[in-house]
Design an enzyme around this catalytic site. Structure first.
Site, PDB file in Angstrom:
ATOM      1  N   HIS A   1       0.834  -1.201   0.000  1.00 49.60           N
ATOM      2  CA  HIS A   1       0.000   0.000   0.000  1.00 49.60           C
ATOM      3  C   HIS A   1       0.875   1.259   0.000  1.00 49.60           C
ATOM      4  O   HIS A   1       0.585   2.226  -0.704  1.00 49.60           O
ATOM      5  CB  HIS A   1      -0.922   0.007   1.220  1.00 49.60           C
ATOM      6  CG  HIS A   1      -2.167  -0.798   1.046  1.00 49.60           C
ATOM      7  ND1 HIS A   1      -2.169  -2.174   1.035  1.00 49.60           N
ATOM      8  CD2 HIS A   1      -3.470  -0.421   0.877  1.00 49.60           C
ATOM      9  CE1 HIS A   1      -3.408  -2.615   0.880  1.00 49.60           C
ATOM     10  NE2 HIS A   1      -4.218  -1.571   0.762  1.00 49.60           N
TER      11      HIS A   1
ATOM     12  N   HIS B   1       1.469  -3.322   9.319  1.00 55.05           N
ATOM     13  CA  HIS B   1       2.906  -3.280   9.062  1.00 55.05           C
ATOM     14  C   HIS B   1       3.635  -2.610  10.218  1.00 55.05           C
ATOM     15  O   HIS B   1       3.044  -1.867  10.991  1.00 55.05           O
ATOM     16  CB  HIS B   1       3.208  -2.497   7.779  1.00 55.05           C
ATOM     17  CG  HIS B   1       2.679  -3.126   6.537  1.00 55.05           C
ATOM     18  ND1 HIS B   1       3.326  -4.162   5.902  1.00 55.05           N
ATOM     19  CD2 HIS B   1       1.573  -2.864   5.800  1.00 55.05           C
ATOM     20  CE1 HIS B   1       2.636  -4.512   4.824  1.00 55.05           C
ATOM     21  NE2 HIS B   1       1.570  -3.742   4.740  1.00 55.05           N
TER      22      HIS B   1
END
Length: 199
Positions: free
Chosen positions: A110, A152
């Site tokens: 992303h 993340h």
């Protein structure tokens, strides 16, 4: 390397804890999920192909094909790097369906996609000045949301951002010109007659 990863996990945990002290979790989660969807790789790729198909205007061909090239390049690079690095996502990630290399955390796809699109529409093929600040805000918000959603660690996002910049540089080196883009799209959409003449 183990020390760096452990420190990264600690920094990430401290950042998320700090933010959640000041902003309610439900609000953070809602906005972060919206940002996650807005930068989904499959959604971007399918919507961009639809954009090329629906807005089949020659003046858009150069823009359309270079972004498409970048999106495909992003998927390939991120998949390869994740398969090589194989860093596990944060253990608190429970509401995310992952498949293949996407089950791994480094680098953030992303983040790479958001920064590539930022670089493209602000530097490589600048949009109107009024649109640049929203694009910058969206891209940086997507990167931050990956950490706040516990998808993340910080280094995963920083690594993804670096990949996005690299992808923009690659696109610059292999830029598809207007004439080449028109030839490719005309060929793919069968706008040429068998004898070489155009429809």
């Amino acid at each position: 390397m183990d020390k760096i990863l452990k420190q990264d996990e600690l920094w990430t945990k401290n950042l998320v804890t700090f933010v959640l002290k000041h902003i309610p979790y439900k609000k953070i989660h809602f906005y972060s999920k919206c940002l996650e969807i807005s930068c989904n790789g499959i959604a971007w790729l399918s919507c961009w192909i639809a954009f090329i198909w629906v807005f089949n205007w020659e003046s858009y061909y150069e823009l359309q094909l270079n972004v498409l090239f970048g999106l495909i390049l992003d998927i390939i690079i991120i998949a390869v790097l994740k398969a090589i690095c194989r860093r596990r996502r944060p253990s608190v990630t429970t509401d995310m369906y992952t498949l293949g290399p996407d089950q791994f955390s480094f680098p953030s796809g992303h983040a790479s996609r958001a920064i590539f699109l930022l670089m493209f529409f602000v530097v490589l093929h600048p949009v109107h000045a009024l649109l640049r600040m929203p694009i910058v805000s969206w891209a940086l918000s997507v990167c931050l949301s990956r950490i706040l959603l516990s998808r993340h660690y910080i280094l995963d996002v920083v690594g993804g951002m670096a990949v996005g910049v690299f992808e923009a540089l690659v696109i610059t080196l292999f830029w598809i010109s207007q004439s080449t883009a028109a030839n490719i799209i005309n060929y793919v959409t069968n706008d040429y007659l068998p004898d070489g003449g155009e429809v």
